[in-house]
Scaffold this motif. Sequence first.
Motif, mmCIF file in Angstrom:
data_model
loop_
_atom_site.group_PDB
_atom_site.id
_atom_site.type_symbol
_atom_site.label_atom_id
_atom_site.label_comp_id
_atom_site.label_asym_id
_atom_site.label_seq_id
_atom_site.Cartn_x
_atom_site.Cartn_y
_atom_site.Cartn_z
ATOM 1 N N LEU A 1 -31.615 -1.559 -27.068
ATOM 2 C CA LEU A 1 -31.068 -2.194 -25.699
ATOM 3 C C LEU A 1 -30.300 -2.273 -25.064
ATOM 4 C CD1 LEU A 1 -31.923 -4.502 -23.981
ATOM 5 C CD2 LEU A 1 -30.361 -6.112 -25.500
ATOM 6 N N ALA A 2 -28.553 -1.817 -25.418
ATOM 7 C CA ALA A 2 -27.779 -1.070 -25.820
ATOM 8 C C ALA A 2 -28.430 0.044 -24.338
ATOM 9 C CB ALA A 2 -26.575 -0.946 -26.632
ATOM 10 N N LEU A 3 -28.993 0.901 -24.720
ATOM 11 C CA LEU A 3 -28.842 1.921 -24.042
ATOM 12 C C LEU A 3 -29.962 2.051 -23.135
ATOM 13 C CD1 LEU A 3 -29.389 4.324 -27.585
ATOM 14 C CD2 LEU A 3 -28.103 4.885 -25.724
ATOM 15 N N LEU B 1 -23.505 -8.795 -16.258
ATOM 16 C CA LEU B 1 -24.661 -8.244 -18.077
ATOM 17 C C LEU B 1 -25.093 -7.022 -17.773
ATOM 18 C CD1 LEU B 1 -26.187 -11.501 -18.820
ATOM 19 C CD2 LEU B 1 -23.927 -11.051 -19.548
ATOM 20 N N ALA B 2 -25.523 -6.171 -18.298
ATOM 21 C CA ALA B 2 -25.938 -5.170 -18.497
ATOM 22 C C ALA B 2 -27.185 -4.706 -18.651
ATOM 23 C CB ALA B 2 -25.388 -3.687 -19.559
ATOM 24 N N GLY C 1 -23.677 -3.074 -22.685
ATOM 25 C CA GLY C 1 -24.629 -1.576 -21.971
ATOM 26 C C GLY C 1 -23.933 -0.499 -22.914
ATOM 27 N N HIS C 2 -24.033 0.752 -22.484
ATOM 28 C CA HIS C 2 -23.770 1.453 -22.672
ATOM 29 C C HIS C 2 -21.922 1.968 -23.548
ATOM 30 C CE1 HIS C 2 -26.176 5.198 -21.573
ATOM 31 N NE2 HIS C 2 -27.267 4.031 -21.856
ATOM 32 N N ASP C 3 -21.086 0.664 -22.962
ATOM 33 C CA ASP C 3 -19.791 0.648 -23.606
ATOM 34 C C ASP C 3 -19.381 -0.628 -25.002
ATOM 35 O OD1 ASP C 3 -19.292 2.509 -21.890
ATOM 36 O OD2 ASP C 3 -18.940 0.285 -20.108
ATOM 37 N N PRO D 1 -18.836 1.763 -32.242
ATOM 38 C CA PRO D 1 -19.322 2.148 -30.484
ATOM 39 C C PRO D 1 -20.225 2.943 -30.594
ATOM 40 C CG PRO D 1 -16.924 3.543 -30.697
ATOM 41 C CD PRO D 1 -17.133 2.468 -32.282
ATOM 42 N N LEU D 2 -21.047 2.181 -29.707
ATOM 43 C CA LEU D 2 -22.659 2.768 -29.651
ATOM 44 C C LEU D 2 -22.906 3.833 -30.160
ATOM 45 C CD1 LEU D 2 -25.403 2.258 -29.300
ATOM 46 C CD2 LEU D 2 -24.778 2.323 -26.442
ATOM 47 N N GLY D 3 -21.744 5.185 -28.935
ATOM 48 C CA GLY D 3 -21.624 7.030 -29.333
ATOM 49 C C GLY D 3 -21.957 6.954 -31.102
#
Length: 356
Positions: free
Chosen positions: A163-165, A179-180, A294-296, A309-311
Motif C-alpha cells: 500500500l505504501a509503495l 493522506l497518501a 506512503g513512501h515516507d 523505514p519503508l526503504g
Amino acid sequence: MELGSADAFDRMGTLGVEEEFFVVDEDGRPTAGTDTLVYGADPPATLEGKLDHELFKSVIEIQTPRCESLAEAREQVREVRAALVAHAESHDYQIAAAGLHPLAKWRELEHASKPRYRAQLDRIQYPQHRNTTAGLHVHVGVDDADKATWIANEIRWALPVMLALSANSPFWNGFDTGLASARAKIFENLPNTGMPTMFRDFEAYADFERTMVETGSINDRGELWYDVRPHSGHGTVEVRTPDGQSDTERVLAFVEYTKALVEDLAARYEDGESGYRHRREPLDENKWRALRHGHDAELLDREFERSVPLGELVDREAERLGVTGIRQLYGAESGASQQRRLREENLDELCASLTL
C-alpha cells in the motif's frame, strides 16, 4: 446462493490481474462512459469476457485471463490495457488510473444501474454512495485450500508495504486529504473491508463466508472486500491492496511481488512452519502508517518490536525474494507526491499524467 469450494484450489502459481480505471473525457475529467463501453458497443476480441463496469458509470474494470507464468501475465496486462484504451478512444473517451481521481466528485457522478450495485447502494447507503475508488487486484493460484488460507493469514504483514509503495490517491472529492492513499481509507468505510482477521483453516473461512451469505449480510461471496482473501471460486489468494496505477510497469512490479510472496509462503507452509499468526490490531497500525505517509512511512517489523523505514523493508524483501520491481517503485517518485506536485503546477497536466 453463490458459495465457493475447497475443490477450487487445485493449481499452484497461476496468475490473474484485475484493474479498475476511470473513464474520462478529452480533458481527462471523469465522465459516464461504461454504458457505451460495456453495453452499447461490441468490445474488441481481446476484451471479450474481460470487461465490466463498477459502481459508478465512470469506473470500468478489466481482467486478464488466467496466466501460467509471470511472463504471460506481463504480456496479458499490456495487451488488455492497450485494447481498453483503443476501445475507449474509438468512442471518444480516454482511460485514466489512480486510487481516486482527483477531480471525481461523487455527488456529481452517476451510479450504474446494474441490480447488484443498486442492492449494495440500498443496503450500505452513504459509504457506498461516495465510493469512487479504483484499485489493483492480483490473484495467485494455490493448490490446497488450507494452504491458501494460511498464506492469506501470513501475507497480511506485507500488505502495508504494498500500500505504501502504491499510494496514489491524495485527493478526494476535489480536496487534498493529507493522506497518501485516501482510497484505502474511503474504501475501508464499507463493511467487510480492510485488514482481515486470521482464520484457523479454510473450513473456518468457508463457514464465515456461508454465514454472511445465509444471514443476508452480503448478497454473494464477492462482497467480502478484505485486503486479502482466499478466493473460494477461483482457487487463488487474492491481494486487493494497491491503489490503481497508470504506469504498466508499476502494476507488473506488484504482480511480481505478490507472486513471489505467495510462492515463498507456500514453501514455508509445506515445510511445516507455524507462521507469525499476527493479531489484526498492529497490522491495522501498519496500514494506517502506509496510507497516511506512503513512501515516507515507517512500519512495524514482523515482530512488532520497532519501526523500520519503508526503504529498508523494501530492500529486505527484494533481497529475500529475489524481486526487482519493488526497489524500482521505491526509488521513483510516488504517485501521491507526483499528483501533489502537478496539481500545484497545472491541473491539466495532473489529469494528463493519470491517462494511459
